[in-house]
Write an enzyme that holds these catalytic residues in place. Structure first.
Site, PDB file in Angstrom:
ATOM      1  N   HIS A  19      48.096  96.490  47.999  1.00 31.96           N
ATOM      2  CA  HIS A  19      47.544  97.950  48.097  1.00 31.96           C
ATOM      3  C   HIS A  19      45.869  97.943  47.739  1.00 31.96           C
ATOM      4  O   HIS A  19      45.293  98.137  48.637  1.00 31.96           O
ATOM      5  CB  HIS A  19      48.339  98.811  47.550  1.00 31.96           C
ATOM      6  N   LYS A  43      62.923 109.240  49.128  1.00 37.29           N
ATOM      7  CA  LYS A  43      63.873 110.053  48.514  1.00 37.29           C
ATOM      8  C   LYS A  43      63.897 110.001  46.817  1.00 37.29           C
ATOM      9  O   LYS A  43      63.751 111.047  46.087  1.00 37.29           O
ATOM     10  CB  LYS A  43      65.182 109.849  49.017  1.00 37.29           C
ATOM     11  N   ARG A  92      51.378  93.360  57.023  1.00 35.66           N
ATOM     12  CA  ARG A  92      51.957  92.010  56.477  1.00 35.66           C
ATOM     13  C   ARG A  92      52.530  90.978  57.385  1.00 35.66           C
ATOM     14  O   ARG A  92      52.396  89.997  57.357  1.00 35.66           O
ATOM     15  CB  ARG A  92      53.141  92.431  55.419  1.00 35.66           C
ATOM     16  N   SER A 130      55.955  97.175  46.933  1.00 33.17           N
ATOM     17  CA  SER A 130      56.344  98.083  45.859  1.00 33.17           C
ATOM     18  C   SER A 130      57.727  97.685  45.674  1.00 33.17           C
ATOM     19  O   SER A 130      58.312  97.560  44.296  1.00 33.17           O
ATOM     20  CB  SER A 130      56.204  99.411  45.994  1.00 33.17           C
TER      21      SER A 130
END
Ligand code: ADP
Length: 163
Positions: A19, A43, A92, A130
């Site tokens: 990032h 979530k 990516r 992540s």
């Protein structure tokens, strides 16, 4: 000349070196870059949106044209309100492309002034996400190739607290 503002949206839970690489490159291209952390994109996030904003601000302190905030607004509306003409996305793999392409068309439909620009991930970060880092974090793996050094302590502390 008018100032060109771009938005780099994502969940950044947490921000990775992949990032950060996109942020640095986009900040070179545009006059003003807004990193927008989505509230409701995941979530069960590891960090709250405010915590994610603080982590990103901390690692982008040296970039004066980068602004970081959280938003739960529709991206097309948020961009219009901020006067941004471009959404920046990192790609990516080809597999990233399909959903990103659809999303870019929806954004264009909702806000005809909004274009999407894709920056190809740097080779060394192509595999980095992540979620992969969260998987690795459970084990005793050196994280300095994946996360900004300032983020590693917070990340480990949060992982331990969750266990
Ligand atoms: P993730 O949880 O997969 O890291 P995010 O929603 O936080 O994804 O990602 C926000 C944006 O950053 C997306 O455009 C995504 O394609 C891009 N991105 C994520 N990881 C990388 C990377 N390693 N290199 C380049 N771009 C990336």
């Amino acid at each position: 000349m008018t100032m060109k503002t771009a938005i780099y949206p994502g969940s950044f839970d947490p921000i990775t070196l992949g990032h950060l690489n996109i942020i640095r490159r986009a900040a070179e291209i545009f006059d003003h870059l807004i990193v927008c952390v989505g509230y409701n994109s995941k979530k069960n996030p590891m960090f709250t949106a405010e915590e994610r904003v603080a982590l990103i601000r901390n690692v982008t302190q040296d970039l004066p044209n980068v602004e970081v905030e959280a938003s739960d607004e529709l991206l097309a509306h948020y961009a219009a309100r901020k006067g941004a003409c471009v959404v920046v996305k990192g790609l990516r793999a080809v597999s990233d492309f399909e959903s990103e392409f659809t999303m870019s068309m929806i954004n264009k439909k909702l806000n005809p002034n909004l274009d999407t620009m894709f920056l190809c991930a740097e080779e060394k970060y192509m595999y980095l996400s992540s979620s992969a880092v969260k998987e690795l974090g459970i084990y005793d793996v050196e994280l300095s190739d994946f996360l900004p050094s300032e983020v590693i302590e917070d990340f480990k502390a949060r992982l331990n607290a969750r266990r």
